[in-house]
Design a protein around this motif. Structure first.
Motif, short mmCIF file in Angstrom:
data_model
loop_
_atom_site.label_atom_id
_atom_site.label_comp_id
_atom_site.label_asym_id
_atom_site.label_seq_id
_atom_site.Cartn_x
_atom_site.Cartn_y
_atom_site.Cartn_z
N VAL A 33 0.88 -1.16 0.00
CA VAL A 33 0.00 0.00 0.00
C VAL A 33 0.92 1.21 0.00
N VAL A 34 0.81 2.01 -1.06
CA VAL A 34 1.67 3.18 -1.22
C VAL A 34 0.85 4.41 -0.82
N PHE A 60 3.15 -1.24 4.23
CA PHE A 60 2.58 0.09 4.09
C PHE A 60 3.74 1.07 4.03
N PHE A 61 4.00 1.58 2.83
CA PHE A 61 5.15 2.44 2.62
C PHE A 61 4.72 3.82 2.14
N THR A 62 5.53 4.81 2.50
CA THR A 62 5.37 6.13 1.92
C THR A 62 5.80 6.03 0.45
N VAL A 63 5.49 7.04 -0.31
CA VAL A 63 5.94 7.07 -1.70
C VAL A 63 7.47 7.02 -1.74
N THR A 66 8.80 3.58 -0.95
CA THR A 66 8.53 2.69 -2.09
C THR A 66 9.56 2.91 -3.19
N LEU A 67 9.83 4.17 -3.49
CA LEU A 67 10.84 4.48 -4.51
C LEU A 67 12.22 3.96 -4.12
N GLU A 68 12.50 3.95 -2.84
CA GLU A 68 13.79 3.48 -2.34
C GLU A 68 13.91 1.96 -2.42
N ALA A 80 1.64 -6.45 -5.88
CA ALA A 80 0.47 -5.62 -6.13
C ALA A 80 0.70 -4.29 -5.43
N LEU A 81 0.61 -3.21 -6.19
CA LEU A 81 0.71 -1.86 -5.63
C LEU A 81 -0.69 -1.30 -5.51
#
Length: 160
Positions: A33-34, A60-63, A66-68, A80-81
């Motif tokens: 979950v982004v 559950f990641f921040t944007v 997630t990018l990292e 699944a995003l």
């Protein structure tokens, strides 16, 4: 390169339809979950995790997180995003993540929003994000359930 099997916008995030239809239909075995807000809210994370009921790991990641982390994901993970808004999906694409397709299933109605599909209402920022995603080569579709026929956002949002 991450093995992204599903990217979906649903402002409800994880719920019955996502858990019993989308994740199974796409054979996902890992869910992210982004969402910056939910990534900071353990109580909401617990509630959302219950919908999956231990079927697969969910994070559950921040944007930014997630990018990292996403580029180094194990390719055996079928990811699944799940996004609350197309704005977060666009931030990932702008950050270098490749999304070939984005399913938008539900964005709640609110004052000042335009209805694009039965369960999708967008404000100007969301509409602009969808348009930009399409310009960047992402196929954006509307479907509530995997078994339904999809509708292309290009038919309702004209690119500038």
């Amino acid at each position: 390169m991450p093995n992204i099997v599903l990217s979906r916008v649903d402002n409800r995030l994880i719920h019955g339809q996502v858990a019993t239809n989308w994740l199974k239909n796409y054979a996902a075995n890992f869910c992210i979950v982004v969402n910056d807000r939910v990534a900071q809210d353990p109580m909401e994370q617990n509630l959302l995790s219950m919908a999956i009921a231990n079927a697969m790991p969910v994070r559950f990641f921040t944007v930014e997180k997630t990018l990292e982390l996403l580029p180094g994901a194990d390719p055996r993970r079928k990811i699944a995003l799940i996004f609350e808004s197309p704005l977060d999906a666009l931030k990932l694409v702008e950050g270098g993540i490749v999304l070939n397709e984005l399913n938008i299933g539900n964005i709640h109605m609110a004052e000042g929003k335009e209805k694009l599909f039965k369960t999708v209402y967008v404000n100007e920022a969301e509409k602009a994000a969808i348009s930009e995603l399409m310009k960047r080569g992402v196929h954006v579709e509307y479907r509530m359930l995997p078994s339904e026929n999809s509708a292309d956002f290009a038919a309702v949002i004209k690119e500038d």
